[in-house]
Design a protein around this motif. Sequence first.
Motif, short mmCIF file in Angstrom:
data_model
loop_
_atom_site.label_atom_id
_atom_site.label_comp_id
_atom_site.label_asym_id
_atom_site.label_seq_id
_atom_site.Cartn_x
_atom_site.Cartn_y
_atom_site.Cartn_z
N ALA A 75 -5.27 -0.17 -0.57
CA ALA A 75 -5.13 1.04 -1.38
C ALA A 75 -3.67 1.22 -1.78
CB ALA A 75 -5.63 2.25 -0.61
N ALA A 76 -3.44 1.76 -2.97
CA ALA A 76 -2.08 1.95 -3.48
C ALA A 76 -1.24 2.79 -2.53
CB ALA A 76 -2.13 2.58 -4.87
N ASP A 77 -1.83 3.78 -1.87
CA ASP A 77 -1.05 4.62 -0.96
C ASP A 77 -0.77 3.93 0.37
OD1 ASP A 77 -3.65 4.75 0.01
OD2 ASP A 77 -3.59 6.88 0.44
N GLN A 78 -1.35 2.75 0.60
CA GLN A 78 -1.12 1.99 1.82
C GLN A 78 -0.10 0.87 1.62
OE1 GLN A 78 -2.69 2.16 5.10
NE2 GLN A 78 -2.99 4.21 4.29
N VAL A 79 0.35 0.67 0.39
CA VAL A 79 1.30 -0.40 0.11
C VAL A 79 2.63 -0.07 0.77
CG1 VAL A 79 2.58 -1.66 -1.68
CG2 VAL A 79 0.19 -0.98 -2.07
N PRO A 80 3.08 -0.94 1.71
CA PRO A 80 4.35 -0.66 2.40
C PRO A 80 5.53 -0.78 1.45
CG PRO A 80 3.11 -2.41 3.50
CD PRO A 80 2.43 -2.12 2.21
N ILE A 81 6.48 0.12 1.58
CA ILE A 81 7.71 0.07 0.81
C ILE A 81 8.74 -0.63 1.68
CG2 ILE A 81 9.51 1.42 -0.34
CD1 ILE A 81 6.70 1.64 -1.61
N LEU A 82 9.23 -1.75 1.21
CA LEU A 82 10.25 -2.49 1.97
C LEU A 82 11.61 -1.92 1.70
CD1 LEU A 82 8.95 -6.10 1.33
CD2 LEU A 82 8.49 -4.63 3.28
N SER A 83 12.34 -1.65 2.77
CA SER A 83 13.69 -1.10 2.58
C SER A 83 14.72 -1.94 3.30
CB SER A 83 13.75 0.32 3.09
OG SER A 83 13.29 0.42 4.41
#
Length: 83
Positions: A75-83
């Motif tokens: 799901a789009a809201d589960q896509v991890p944001i890499l920082s």
Amino acid sequence: MPTVTSKVGFKVLMDRNVLINEIFVRATQVPGEPDLTGVRIVSMHLDFMIIEKAGSVGAEQFFIRYDDIVAVDIAADQVPILS
């Protein structure tokens, strides 16, 4: 539909305990099996990973070779944001 098909991407999904909507694999000998919907990655190894159905507490675990994975749907809201 976001897709992840690299070991680095799988590691991020495992570390963040992301619920995977579905893992698409090459054809199996049993039509419709394995049912790889609603799963989480339990562990990763050199050539394969172990996944389990969300909420099953190890009851349904599958070994999947990385080479057999075609795509992964999260799901789009589960896509991890890499920082």
